[in-house]
Motif scaffolding. Sequence first.
Motif, PDB file in Angstrom:
ATOM      1  N   ALA A 182       0.849  -1.188   0.000  1.00 13.70           N
ATOM      2  CA  ALA A 182       0.000   0.000   0.000  1.00 13.70           C
ATOM      3  C   ALA A 182       0.888   1.242   0.000  1.00 13.70           C
ATOM      4  N   THR A 183       0.786   2.036  -1.057  1.00 13.80           N
ATOM      5  CA  THR A 183       1.610   3.244  -1.132  1.00 13.80           C
ATOM      6  C   THR A 183       1.004   4.399  -0.344  1.00 13.80           C
ATOM      7  N   SER A 208      -5.703   3.251   1.762  1.00 19.06           N
ATOM      8  CA  SER A 208      -5.958   1.811   1.705  1.00 19.06           C
ATOM      9  C   SER A 208      -6.761   1.334   2.903  1.00 19.06           C
ATOM     10  N   THR A 232       4.347  -0.095  -5.403  1.00 20.40           N
ATOM     11  CA  THR A 232       3.052  -0.754  -5.471  1.00 20.40           C
ATOM     12  C   THR A 232       3.157  -2.127  -6.125  1.00 20.40           C
ATOM     13  N   ALA A 290       0.589  -3.237  -7.920  1.00 22.19           N
ATOM     14  CA  ALA A 290      -0.615  -3.145  -8.748  1.00 22.19           C
ATOM     15  C   ALA A 290      -0.673  -4.291  -9.736  1.00 22.19           C
ATOM     16  N   ASP A 325      -4.253   1.284  -4.855  1.00 26.19           N
ATOM     17  CA  ASP A 325      -3.023   0.972  -5.582  1.00 26.19           C
ATOM     18  C   ASP A 325      -3.253   0.230  -6.884  1.00 26.19           C
TER      19      ASP A 325
END
Length: 122
Positions: free
Chosen positions: A9-10, A15, A56, A58, A109
């Motif tokens: 989680a950036t 988040s 991330t 992603a 993200d």
Amino acid sequence: MFDHIGLKATNMAASLGFYDAALKPLGYLRCYDGDGLAGYGPGDQPMLWLHASDKTGAGTHVALTAPDRAAVHAFHAAGLRAQGRDNGGPGPRPDYGPTYYTAFLLDPDGNNIEAVCMTAAG
């Protein structure tokens, strides 16, 4: 098959807001919260972990069991209100299976989070 899943989680605050809202209708709550780490699961059994990171992950896909079709709708609506992005609204997906009912959201993200119910409508 698996014990737990970890996602990066950036933006931990974003988040946490998303997962707190989207997972609650499925019966999964934040049951661990530590320095840059949060865990979600049923009761006190964290199975989905968020790790604060500047990178991330992603593109990850996680499918979570929903107890019924109403919970799929509630997951999707709550996730959208918590800044999730629609990636496929609630509905049947007969190409996945005869009773497959699901909704998809992208978390902050870009991870694809799915709630799925395999129970026939009734």
